[in-house]
Design an enzyme around this catalytic site. Sequence first.
Site, PDB file in Angstrom:
ATOM      1  N   ASP A 196     -26.669  -2.793  19.803  1.00  0.00           N
ATOM      2  CA  ASP A 196     -27.407  -1.611  20.246  1.00  0.00           C
ATOM      3  C   ASP A 196     -26.443  -0.470  20.505  1.00  0.00           C
ATOM      4  O   ASP A 196     -25.222  -0.665  20.566  1.00  0.00           O
ATOM      5  CB  ASP A 196     -28.253  -1.933  21.487  1.00  0.00           C
ATOM      6  CG  ASP A 196     -27.434  -2.532  22.613  1.00  0.00           C
ATOM      7  OD1 ASP A 196     -26.510  -1.848  23.071  1.00  0.00           O
ATOM      8  OD2 ASP A 196     -27.723  -3.677  23.037  1.00  0.00           O
ATOM      9  N   GLU A 240      -8.391 -17.593  -5.708  1.00  0.00           N
ATOM     10  CA  GLU A 240      -9.066 -16.950  -4.569  1.00  0.00           C
ATOM     11  C   GLU A 240      -8.052 -16.233  -3.679  1.00  0.00           C
ATOM     12  O   GLU A 240      -8.334 -15.164  -3.149  1.00  0.00           O
ATOM     13  CB  GLU A 240      -9.889 -17.979  -3.790  1.00  0.00           C
ATOM     14  CG  GLU A 240     -11.140 -18.386  -4.561  1.00  0.00           C
ATOM     15  CD  GLU A 240     -11.908 -19.542  -3.931  1.00  0.00           C
ATOM     16  OE1 GLU A 240     -13.127 -19.620  -4.156  1.00  0.00           O
ATOM     17  OE2 GLU A 240     -11.284 -20.373  -3.231  1.00  0.00           O
TER      18      GLU A 240
END
Length: 732
Positions: free
Chosen positions: A536, A616
Site C-alpha cells: 500500500d 543459465e
Amino acid sequence: MAIQVEKDGRLFNLQTADSTYQMYADEYGVLLHTYYGKKIDGENLEELIFRADVGFSGNPPESVADRTYSLDCLPQELPSDGVGDYRESCISLLHDDGSMAADFRFEGYELIPCSYKVEGMPSLYDNEEERGETLIITMKESASQVVVRLFYSVFEKENVITRAIRVENQGESEVVLMKCLSCCLDYQFGEYDLITFVGRHTVERSPERNRVRRTKLEIGSMRGTSSHQYNPSMIVCTPDATEDFGDCYGLCLVYSSNFTACAQKDQRGQTRVLMGINPNKFSFRLRKGEFFDAPQVILSYSDAGLTKLSHQYHKILRGHMCRGKYQHAKRPVLLNNWEATYFDFNKEKLISLGEQAAELGIEMLVLDDGWFGKRDDDNSGLGDWFANEKKLGSSLEELGNRIHDLGMKFGLWFEPEMISEDSDLYRAHPDWALRIPGREPNRARNQLVLDMSRDDVREYLFERISDILGHAPIDYVKWDVNRSLSDIYSHKYAGNQNGEVYHRFILGVYDLLERLLEKFPDILLEGCSGGGGRFDAAMLYYSPQIWCSDNTDAVNRLDIQYGTSFFYPISSVGAHVSAVPNHQTGRTTPFRTRGHVALSGSFGYELDLNKISEDEKEMVKEQIAEFHRYYSLTHEGTYYRLTPPGERFCAWEFVDEEKNHALQTLVMTSAEGNPLPVHTIVKGLSPDKYYCCSVNGQVHSGRTWMGAGLTLRMVPKEYESVLIEWNVVEER
Ligand code: DGJ
C-alpha cells in the site's frame, strides 16, 4: 494559486494542471461538493444542483419552509449521520447522553503554502520540484463541541489532491468516534464503473470492474493489514473508459490496516464514493481536548483514461511518498536464499551462494527467515531476535563481513510484529501477544501477533533490531508479516478502548519503522506480507520496494504485476527469478522469460545458483547487464500497459522522459498451431522523432510506429519472451 477562494470565503476551487475540484458552503453551512473533473473556470456551480421536494427525504431545521432542501439529496464533502441523510456517512459519533448524531456545518477556512502532514502516519510530502498548497476547512457539529478539520492539499503539476480529516473534541464531555472515513466523493450525474483490485495470497491485485448501481459495491480489510484480498485503492471511471480514453478518478488510501471503500447510487441515481478506516470493530474515545487523525486519501483525475491516471500515481508516489537514500539511488541486484534453501542453511551454504552470486554480478545476498532463535521451521522462535550462531556456524557480523569481502551487500529478514508461543519472548511476556483472556486464540502459521500498540513491545523490538543492525554489516532489511490479525485485545487498552487497538497497532508499526529508519537511514527496506499482503501507499513511505507476491511463477506474475501497476510505481515491485518447476505452480518457463518479467520491478534472484546450468549462469550475466542497461527506464521511465490479461501474449513498455528510448517486453502466454502473427502496439514515442527498432532494424517516425505498430517476424513459442527497443536516430 492552485487554491482559489471566492464568495466571501465560501467558494473553493482546487485547481490542478488538468482538473478542478469545487466546494461551496451554502446558506446553511452545508459544504456542498459541486464539481470534480476536467479543468474548468471557477464559477460557482451550485446551480447545477437539482432541488425538488423528494418524498421521505426530510428537511433540516434551517429549511423547514423549503421542502426542496434535503441533506438526503445534496452532494456533500462531509455527509452527516443520523439527521436526515440516509446514505452512507463519513463520521459517526456516540455522545455522552447516548445519542448518535453527527451534523457538521461550515465555520471557516485557512490556507497554508505547503502540504499538510498527518500525525503519526505517512502522507505525501513536498519536494524541490513541487510544494503542495493546503486548504483546511473547519466544520462544527451543530449540537456538540466536536470540530472537524478537512484537509486538502493540491499538488498542481501532478494532478493530485489529497484529503484527510481531524476530529477534535472541544467539549467537556467524552465523545466516542464510531466511524471516521477520510473521503467522500459525491457525483450528482453520470454512470460509473468501479475498478477494484482483488485477490488472495499468491494471486494479488487482479482488477475487477463493476457498474455502480443501487446495490452497494464495497471492499475492505479486517485483517489488520491492507491485505492480499483487497487493495486499498480503487478507480471510479466512466463506463467507456479504456487505457487511453475516458474520465477516471483514482482513490488511494495511505494506510496499512483495516479499511473500507465503497460506491453506491442513491435512490435518485447519484453516486456516493467513500474511503477510510473500516468502522467494523472500531471506536475511539475522545476526551476533552483530544483529537483523532484519519489517514490520507490521494485523489487523482485523468481526462484521458487509465494510463494517464497510473502515470500520475507513479509520479506522485515515487516523488512524494518514497523517501530515503534508495528513493533515487540504484537498488542492488539481490539473491534471496528463501526459495534456494528455505530453513536449511548454515554459513558454508550461504557463503557458497554468495561466492557464486558475486561471480555472476549479483550485488547483495539476503538471508531470509530462520537465522534467529530456535527456528528450523515456522513453528517457533519469532520474537527471539538473537542470531542462532550454532545453526549459522558464525556470528552475523562474521557472516556479513564475509559477504562484504566478496564485494556484495548483505541483507536480513525480520518479522518484528509477530511472536511464536514457543519462544523465550512469549515465555517471558505472554501478555505482549494479542489474545483475548479466557479464549483460545486463532493461530496462523502457528504464530500470534505482538501488541504493537504497547510502548514496551516497541521498545524491545527497537532495542533488538538496532542491536543487530548496529553490530553486523547489514545494508538491507526485509520486513515481513505472515498472518492476519485476530483475537484483538490489548492489556494496555483493556475495557472500553479495545476498539482503538487495530488503529493503534498500525500507528505503533509506523512509529517503530520511523525510529529505525532515523537511526539507520542508509538501510534499504523491502516491505513484505507473505508477498503482497501489505502493498500500500503508506508502506512506500518506509520501504521504496515491496515484495509483490510469494508467487514467483513468471506467467502468474504477468497478471499480478499488471494489476499492481495501476497505482504503484514499477520501481516498488519486488520481482525475482526463481527455479523451475516453479515452487508455487509447478510450471516450467524459460530462464530468459523469468528474467524479462522480473526486470520490470526491483530485480533479484531467489534460487540456488549452484544448481543452475552453465548456460543459465551465462544468462544471469546477460540479465544483470540488461538490468543495468534498462535501469533508468524500468525505475524512472513512463510505463504503459499494452495488453489486458487473458490475451495470447502480454506486452508492456517503458519510455524515457526525453522520449529517446523505449523498451517493450512481450511474453507469449499461450501457443497455437499454424500461429497467427504477433502484432504489437507502440506507445509514448515522440511523433516527430525517428526511431530504429531493435528487432527488425526499421526506422520510422514515432507517429508511424505508434500508428502502425510492429509485427514480429517470428512468433515466439509458448512462454518465450522478447525485449524490443526503439532508439532515436538522427534522421530516417
Ligand atoms: C513470506 C515471504 O513472502 C517469503 O518471501 C519469505 O520471506 C517467508 N515469508 C519466510 O517465512
